[in-house]
Write a protein that holds these residues in place. Structure first.
Motif, PDB file in Angstrom:
ATOM      1  N   ARG A  86       0.829  -1.212   0.000  1.00 52.17           N
ATOM      2  CA  ARG A  86       0.000   0.000   0.000  1.00 52.17           C
ATOM      3  C   ARG A  86       0.863   1.261   0.000  1.00 52.17           C
ATOM      4  NH1 ARG A  86      -4.600   0.133   4.467  1.00 52.17           N
ATOM      5  NH2 ARG A  86      -2.842   0.711   5.788  1.00 52.17           N
ATOM      6  N   ARG A  96     -14.385  13.963   2.746  1.00 53.41           N
ATOM      7  CA  ARG A  96     -13.022  13.516   3.003  1.00 53.41           C
ATOM      8  C   ARG A  96     -12.228  13.361   1.710  1.00 53.41           C
ATOM      9  NH1 ARG A  96     -10.025   8.912   3.015  1.00 53.41           N
ATOM     10  NH2 ARG A  96      -8.320   8.941   4.505  1.00 53.41           N
ATOM     11  N   LYS A 105      -2.747   6.430   1.533  1.00 49.94           N
ATOM     12  CA  LYS A 105      -2.544   6.868   2.915  1.00 49.94           C
ATOM     13  C   LYS A 105      -1.581   8.052   2.899  1.00 49.94           C
ATOM     14  CE  LYS A 105      -2.398   4.523   7.368  1.00 49.94           C
ATOM     15  NZ  LYS A 105      -3.624   5.092   7.921  1.00 49.94           N
ATOM     16  N   TYR A 165      -5.538  13.462   6.003  1.00 49.30           N
ATOM     17  CA  TYR A 165      -5.776  13.578   7.444  1.00 49.30           C
ATOM     18  C   TYR A 165      -5.786  15.049   7.845  1.00 49.30           C
ATOM     19  CZ  TYR A 165      -5.185   8.633   7.035  1.00 49.30           C
ATOM     20  OH  TYR A 165      -5.363   7.336   6.645  1.00 49.30           O
ATOM     21  N   THR A 190     -14.648   6.507   8.024  1.00 52.04           N
ATOM     22  CA  THR A 190     -14.436   7.567   9.019  1.00 52.04           C
ATOM     23  C   THR A 190     -13.059   8.165   8.750  1.00 52.04           C
ATOM     24  OG1 THR A 190     -13.329   6.182  10.662  1.00 52.04           O
ATOM     25  CG2 THR A 190     -15.733   6.195  10.705  1.00 52.04           C
ATOM     26  N   GLY A 191     -12.596   9.015   9.644  1.00 53.81           N
ATOM     27  CA  GLY A 191     -11.288   9.640   9.460  1.00 53.81           C
ATOM     28  C   GLY A 191     -10.136   8.661   9.561  1.00 53.81           C
ATOM     29  N   GLY A 192     -10.334   7.534  10.248  1.00 52.14           N
ATOM     30  CA  GLY A 192      -9.219   6.611  10.451  1.00 52.14           C
ATOM     31  C   GLY A 192      -9.594   5.148  10.433  1.00 52.14           C
ATOM     32  N   ALA A 193     -10.755   4.808   9.861  1.00 52.27           N
ATOM     33  CA  ALA A 193     -11.169   3.398   9.837  1.00 52.27           C
ATOM     34  C   ALA A 193     -12.264   3.185   8.798  1.00 52.27           C
ATOM     35  CB  ALA A 193     -11.690   2.978  11.221  1.00 52.27           C
ATOM     36  N   ASN A 194     -12.399   1.970   8.324  1.00 52.44           N
ATOM     37  CA  ASN A 194     -13.478   1.583   7.395  1.00 52.44           C
ATOM     38  C   ASN A 194     -14.695   1.119   8.203  1.00 52.44           C
ATOM     39  OD1 ASN A 194     -11.709  -0.083   4.595  1.00 52.44           O
ATOM     40  ND2 ASN A 194     -11.780   2.052   5.185  1.00 52.44           N
ATOM     41  N   LEU A 252      -9.806   4.238   1.933  1.00 52.11           N
ATOM     42  CA  LEU A 252      -8.545   3.513   2.092  1.00 52.11           C
ATOM     43  C   LEU A 252      -8.838   2.003   2.135  1.00 52.11           C
ATOM     44  CD1 LEU A 252      -5.495   4.267   2.564  1.00 52.11           C
ATOM     45  CD2 LEU A 252      -5.877   3.438   4.883  1.00 52.11           C
ATOM     46  N   SER A 286      -8.576  -0.919   3.643  1.00 56.50           N
ATOM     47  CA  SER A 286      -8.119  -1.332   4.975  1.00 56.50           C
ATOM     48  C   SER A 286      -7.653  -2.784   4.968  1.00 56.50           C
ATOM     49  CB  SER A 286      -9.276  -1.156   5.964  1.00 56.50           C
ATOM     50  OG  SER A 286      -9.092  -1.966   7.105  1.00 56.50           O
ATOM     51  N   ILE A 287      -6.502  -3.005   5.541  1.00 55.91           N
ATOM     52  CA  ILE A 287      -5.962  -4.370   5.669  1.00 55.91           C
ATOM     53  C   ILE A 287      -6.769  -5.137   6.721  1.00 55.91           C
ATOM     54  CG2 ILE A 287      -3.898  -5.667   6.391  1.00 55.91           C
ATOM     55  CD1 ILE A 287      -2.330  -3.174   5.108  1.00 55.91           C
ATOM     56  N   THR A 288      -7.191  -4.440   7.758  1.00 56.05           N
ATOM     57  CA  THR A 288      -8.045  -5.074   8.774  1.00 56.05           C
ATOM     58  C   THR A 288      -9.349  -5.527   8.134  1.00 56.05           C
ATOM     59  OG1 THR A 288      -7.129  -3.451  10.307  1.00 56.05           O
ATOM     60  CG2 THR A 288      -8.996  -4.751  11.099  1.00 56.05           C
ATOM     61  N   ARG A 289      -9.944  -4.677   7.326  1.00 58.97           N
ATOM     62  CA  ARG A 289     -11.210  -5.033   6.691  1.00 58.97           C
ATOM     63  C   ARG A 289     -11.034  -6.235   5.760  1.00 58.97           C
ATOM     64  NH1 ARG A 289     -14.864  -1.814   2.337  1.00 58.97           N
ATOM     65  NH2 ARG A 289     -12.864  -1.751   1.251  1.00 58.97           N
ATOM     66  N   CYS A 345     -13.355  -0.531  11.515  1.00 58.30           N
ATOM     67  CA  CYS A 345     -12.210  -1.434  11.545  1.00 58.30           C
ATOM     68  C   CYS A 345     -10.961  -0.781  10.970  1.00 58.30           C
ATOM     69  CB  CYS A 345     -12.538  -2.751  10.834  1.00 58.30           C
ATOM     70  SG  CYS A 345     -12.918  -2.590   9.111  1.00 58.30           S
ATOM     71  N   GLY A 346      -9.856  -1.059  11.613  1.00 57.12           N
ATOM     72  CA  GLY A 346      -8.572  -0.522  11.200  1.00 57.12           C
ATOM     73  C   GLY A 346      -7.507  -1.011  12.158  1.00 57.12           C
TER      74      GLY A 346
HETATM   75  N1  PLP Z   1      -9.305   4.194   6.725  1.00 61.34           N
HETATM   76  C1  PLP Z   1      -8.484   5.174   7.103  1.00 61.34           C
HETATM   77  C2  PLP Z   1      -8.799   6.555   6.658  1.00 61.34           C
HETATM   78  C3  PLP Z   1      -7.364   4.883   7.895  1.00 61.34           C
HETATM   79  O1  PLP Z   1      -6.541   5.852   8.282  1.00 61.34           O
HETATM   80  C4  PLP Z   1      -7.125   3.556   8.296  1.00 61.34           C
HETATM   81  C5  PLP Z   1      -5.956   3.216   9.104  1.00 61.34           C
HETATM   82  O2  PLP Z   1      -4.968   2.761   8.647  1.00 61.34           O
HETATM   83  C6  PLP Z   1      -8.010   2.563   7.876  1.00 61.34           C
HETATM   84  C7  PLP Z   1      -9.093   2.919   7.097  1.00 61.34           C
HETATM   85  C8  PLP Z   1      -7.809   1.148   8.260  1.00 61.34           C
HETATM   86  O3  PLP Z   1      -6.799   0.558   7.505  1.00 61.34           O
HETATM   87  P1  PLP Z   1      -5.938  -0.648   8.092  1.00 61.34           P
HETATM   88  O4  PLP Z   1      -6.909  -1.696   8.463  1.00 61.34           O
HETATM   89  O5  PLP Z   1      -5.094  -1.057   6.938  1.00 61.34           O
HETATM   90  O6  PLP Z   1      -5.184  -0.119   9.234  1.00 61.34           O
END
Ligand code: PLP
Ligand code: COI
Length: 340
Positions: free
Chosen positions: A82, A174, A184, A189, A221-225, A244, A246-249, A283-284
């Motif tokens: 990524r 966003r 990323k 941000y 959201t600002g930092g997670a899916n 983004l 997300s690897i967690t997703r 998730c993130g």
């Molecule tokens: N979306 C945003 C905007 C993020 O900043 C993050 C964090 O990395 C994620 C989603 C989740 O991604 P990941 O699961 O790869 O951490």
């Protein structure tokens, strides 16, 4: 190896400097060999590309202590990939993916005393990043770059750990169609800061951003899916080119299908249908899976049946399985766990 004396159980998500960081420099068209260093400060020219035109990208991943005492990282190859994609979009020279994973291993090893013990609920957050460092005054990419990785021990991203969150539908956007929402980059941000400060001031934990073209679809959201559970127990997550990946997703969708036998759907998710879902989570890497109890759309409350006290049952199963894989008491799919 003796661990640092840190109150692991009560860590929040904030920066604590650790002993070593990794740095590599790109100059005259190539990356140097890279090294571990001790100085946490960076000296750069006043006109550095990153300072003037925000040419900076980053990643986030975690190292864990497993039940049997190993230190492991979760899918660092996907962060490497990524970061390469982010670099290409901002006209930066990609840092080679195999060197990325090697650098993660080096920096985590060097800071092993800061990797929280098994069962503490804390992890070592790993922050790789790179930025344009030479002077740039006309709008163009820098010629010289620095790639770095620092680590910092962290607890839960949201205060209150796994208490369900209240989020609001944001009036701010966003990411633009064909813009940079899928990478990323620091710039994504920076432009979310006013929105998050506004959300907090209004008593919300986070923002739900909508697609900026039609403002009808759920993005992230600002930092997670987002991840939603339907009343008939399907896992649904927004498909969009402007969020983004997300690897967690991606990992959760795999876990849902292959470990829990659930049906998964990656598709357009309309704000209008959010009230039909049984559960919702963010998730993130930082968020892991944080349950959402309520979404507020301009005063209109959407309350998930899972409520404001605990995670819903399916999100809980996803959480337990994913963290079980990360902590080593559930067998991981091939290639997910990098032993440090
Ligand atoms: N979306 C945003 C905007 C993020 O900043 C993050 C964090 O990395 C994620 C989603 C989740 O991604 P990941 O699961 O790869 O951490
Ligand atoms: C992460 O989850 O790694 C992120 O980068 C999200 C950030 C908002 C802390």
């Amino acid at each position: 190896m003796e661990k640092k004396k840190i109150d692991w159980e009560n860590l929040g998500f904030s920066y604590i400097p650790t002993d070593k960081r990794y740095v590599a420099n790109f100059k005259d068209g190539k990356w140097d060999d890279g090294a571990l260093i001790t100085d946490a400060n960076i000296v750069m020219n006043e006109c550095a590309g990153v300072l003037q035109y925000a040419q900076t990208i980053f990643e986030g991943l975690k190292a864990y202590t497993t039940e049997d005492g190993h230190i492991v990282a979760f899918r660092p190859d996907l962060n490497a990939e990524r970061l390469v994609n982010s670099a290409k979009r901002l006209e930066m020279p990609p840092f080679p993916a195999e060197r990325f994973v090697d650098a993660v291993v080096q920096v985590v090893k060097a800071n092993a005393a800061y990797v929280p013990p098994y069962g503490s609920g804390a992890t070592l957050y790993i922050r790789p990043y790179m930025f344009g460092i030479n002077p740039v005054i006309g709008v163009k990419p820098a010629d010289e770059y620095q790639f770095r990785i620092f680590t910092t021990p962290v607890g839960p991203y949201f205060k209150g750990g796994v208490k369900p969150l209240t989020i609001c539908v944001s009036d701010f956007d966003r990411a633009a169609p064909h813009g940079t929402g899928h990478i990323k980059a620091g710039l994504n941000y920076a432009m979310s800061l006013h929105a998050i400060v506004t959300a907090h001031a209004n008593g919300f934990d986070e923002n739900m951003y909508l697609d900026s073209a039609t403002r009808t679809k759920v993005e992230e959201t600002g930092g997670a899916n987002f991840i939603f559970i339907t009343k008939d127990n399907k896992v649904v997550t927004p498909h969009s080119d402007t969020i983004l990946p997300s690897i967690t997703r991606r990992s959760l969708l795999y876990v849902a299908e292959h470990y829990l036998g659930l049906e998964v759907e990656e598709r357009d998710v309309y704000l209008e249908e959010v009230k039909e879902f049984a559960e919702c989570g963010l998730c993130g890497t930082a968020a892991v899976i944080s349950p959402v109890g309520k979404v507020v759309d301009h005063g209109k409350e959407i309350c998930f049946p899972s409520g404001m006290e605990k995670m819903g049952p399916t999100i809980q199963k996803l959480y337990d399985t994913l963290t079980g894989i990360q902590m080593g008491h559930i067998e991981a799919p091939e290639g997910w766990i990098k032993v440090i």
